[in-house]
Design an enzyme around this catalytic site. Structure first.
Site, PDB file in Angstrom:
ATOM      1  CD  GLU A 177       0.245  -1.130   3.196  1.00 36.37           C
ATOM      2  OE1 GLU A 177       0.481  -2.088   2.443  1.00 36.37           O
ATOM      3  OE2 GLU A 177       0.463  -1.171   4.417  1.00 36.37           O
ATOM      4  CB  SER A 229     -16.962  26.579   8.813  1.00 40.12           C
ATOM      5  OG  SER A 229     -16.362  25.653   7.922  1.00 40.12           O
ATOM      6  N   GLY A 230     -17.613  27.429   5.662  1.00 39.06           N
ATOM      7  CA  GLY A 230     -16.884  27.836   4.459  1.00 39.06           C
ATOM      8  C   GLY A 230     -15.702  26.926   4.187  1.00 39.06           C
ATOM      9  N   GLY A 231     -15.385  26.026   5.146  1.00 42.49           N
ATOM     10  CA  GLY A 231     -14.331  25.032   4.926  1.00 42.49           C
ATOM     11  C   GLY A 231     -14.839  23.941   3.982  1.00 42.49           C
ATOM     12  CG  ASP A 233     -14.241  18.527   5.983  1.00 46.22           C
ATOM     13  OD1 ASP A 233     -13.713  18.403   4.862  1.00 46.22           O
ATOM     14  OD2 ASP A 233     -13.635  18.334   7.042  1.00 46.22           O
ATOM     15  CB  SER A 234     -19.212  22.762   6.779  1.00 41.52           C
ATOM     16  OG  SER A 234     -18.573  23.952   6.401  1.00 41.52           O
ATOM     17  CB  SER A 235     -18.188  23.880   1.414  1.00 36.76           C
ATOM     18  OG  SER A 235     -17.785  25.029   2.112  1.00 36.76           O
TER      19      SER A 235
END
Ligand code: XMP
Length: 530
Positions: A177, A229-231, A233-235
């Site tokens: 891997e 948040s604009g990050g 993941d949340s976007s």
């Protein structure tokens, strides 16, 4: 609403024995467009069979099979008819349980080696006679279990690759891997496609469709709230939920007064105007800044910001559940809270002595849940790794600026202003930060590094401007590369770019007369200065 069960996919289960590479194995398999999932090493054969995997991979691990308390496998898994690939410690366990010989060498062998392939194993189909491989092991197989034969040898090891093709049991002493085994992915492909007969059915398109179906099924016609948040993941979570349930989703974006310049505009433009997502913008700058007044201790700052965020978020939800005249509306209640939790956050970490993955914990997660509000969680991307979340974001139509943006800490610029956070100091840092970002982008370096930002130091020094002596602030530049934020190194960016950033900051940002470059790695330093 019509819902349907997602179709059954091919899947590979990875039993985690505590290797630092377990997640890498899972990602490699997914890169083959086959769904993979990590489960604990002690998952029983019956539970495994019930999950109907096409194949199993036993990861490596730091233990010796002879250690007291060494993680064991349910030996039944070798006889339920599911193909198994044991890697390193996984191979030792297989040999140990099936009657082969394993010795504890007492030394860990690290490093590159050459594998000589023997006996035309399906595992090495199309790979020629020899391969560069990467070793990291302590135990060694000394005798094969009954039914097994050698599939490859290295200089120091007669049983570097072994197999019982009839029972579809395979073992590798080395790590396929890791990147230091350059053709390791082809070995894994042979295992998943030819031996386990997996179909290439894990694609972002199918993931998005299925995730939408799952969300619809979970929430029905209820409302969902998400802290945006604009990050990344949340976007991506917002875009995905919007596709799944449209206006049943409301996003709350909190301006804590500690954002980068114009961040609130970007978020409102992308999500409100372009995506037409219901977005509640809460400008709570005053609340945060007044709470932070006079506070200089870094941990204290973080605590204040985290707690205040929860309060502001709760207030915003209460607010949303009111009509225009202020009276509560029954059907406006939010039963569901969405979160951009990712797969690495949900993998139960196996605690085995010597496992480096075990010490690494995410120590920050500002903006935890408003617990007393008793939400049910909606976590549509919890199956995804970060790179997969990005792919999903692009597929959902999010712009590159959002999908590939650098991480930004929850407590925002507060942890980049050493000492007290004041509106004046925020404004200095914002201006400097804007210059750093725009020069990094213009020079094509922004997306090549993990993070690039400015820090405002509580240090004033003497300078000269025209005929005048000045006594002003210092900005530190932090530009680092990293894979996951756990370790990092400073980036050797061109002197010309450093010079441009430095000149612009000292010329354009009032109150700054000195720029320094941070050349510390993590560890021992951290990425943020607070
Ligand atoms: P450190 O400074 O610990 O940072 O080396 C590692 C990574 O985490 C980010 N970071 C945070 N992210 N809330 C966050 O969401 C926080 O409180 C926080 N503190 C640090 C940091 O930017 C880096 O990418």
């Amino acid at each position: 609403m019509k819902t349907s069960e997602p179709p059954k996919h091919s899947r590979i289960l990875i039993l985690d024995f505590g290797s630092q590479y377990t997640q890498v194995i899972a990602r490699r398999i997914r890169e083959c467009q086959v769904y993979s999932e990590i489960v604990r090493f002690d998952t029983s054969a019956a539970e495994i069979a019930a999950m109907q995997p096409n194949g199993l991979i036993l990861s490596g691990g730091p233990a010796s099979v002879y250690d007291k308390g060494a993680p064991q496998v349910d030996p039944e898994i070798f006889s339920v008819g599911i193909p198994v690939l044991g890697i390193c410690y996984g191979l030792m366990l297989m040999a140990h349980h099936l009657g082969g010989g394993v010795v504890f060498t007492g030394r860990r062998e690290y490093g590159a080696g050459v594998l000589h392939i023997a006996n035309q194993s399906d595992l090495f189909d199309g790979l020629g006679d020899q391969l560069d491989v990467w070793n990291s092991h302590g135990d060694e197989v000394t005798a094969l279990p009954k039914g097994f034969r050698v599939a490859g040898t290295t200089e120091g090891c007669d049983f570097a690759a072994v197999e019982d093709a009839k029972r579809k049991l395979y073992g590798l002493q080395f790590h396929p891997e890791v990147v230091h085994t350059p053709r390791g992915k082809e070995i894994l492909q042979n295992f998943v496609y030819h031996i386990c007969r997996c179909a290439m059915d894990w694609t972002m398109g199918s993931f998005i469709e299925e995730a939408c179906a799952r969300v619809r099924k979970q929430v029905g016609d209820q409302k969902v709230v998400l802290g945006l948040s604009g990050g990344v993941d949340s976007s991506v979570t917002a875009a995905l939920l919007h596709k799944a349930i449209g206006d049943q989703l409301t996003c709350i974006f909190v301006n804590n007064g500690l954002l980068r310049a114009r961040e609130e505009e970007v978020v409102q433009r992308v999500f409100g105007e372009n995506f037409h997502i219901k977005l509640k913008y809460v400008d709570a700058s005053e609340r945060f800044l007044s709470k932070l007044r006079g506070v200089t201790d870094p941990e204290e700052k973080r605590k204040i910001i985290g707690n205040e965020f929860i309060r502001v978020f709760e207030d915003a939800i209460v607010d949303l559940a009111k009509t225009d005249d202020g009276s509560p509306v029954a059907d406006h209640k939010f039963r569901f809270l969405a979160q951009g939790t990712l797969y690495p956050d949900v993998i139960e970490s196996v605690s085995i002595e010597g496992n480096p993955a075990q010490v690494i914990k995410t120590h920050h997660n500002v903006g935890g849940l408003p617990e007393k509000m008793h939400f049910e969680l909606v976590e549509p991307v919890r199956q995804l790794f970060k790179d997969e979340v990005r792919q999903a974001g692009l597929q959902l139509g999010l712009p590159k600026e959002i999908v590939y943006r650098q991480p930004f800490p929850g407590p925002g610029l507060a942890v980049r202003i050493l000492g007290e956070v004041t509106p004046e100091r925020l404004s200095i840092l914002r201006e400097a930060d804007t210059i750093v970002q725009s020069e990094m982008e213009a020079a094509d370096w922004y997306y090549k590094v993990w993070q690039s930002f400015a820090v405002l130091l509580p240090v004033q020094s003497v300078g000269v401007m025209g005929d005048q002596r000045t006594y002003e602030n210092t900005i530190a530049l932090r530009i680092v590369e990293s894979r996951d934020g756990m370790t990092a190194d400073w980036v050797r960016i061109p002197y010309e770019l450093l010079a441009r950033i430095s000149n612009r900051i000292s010329n354009e940002v009032k109150g700054v007369n000195r720029v320094v470059f941070d050349i510390s790695s993590k560890p021992p330093s951290t990425i943020e200065w607070e």
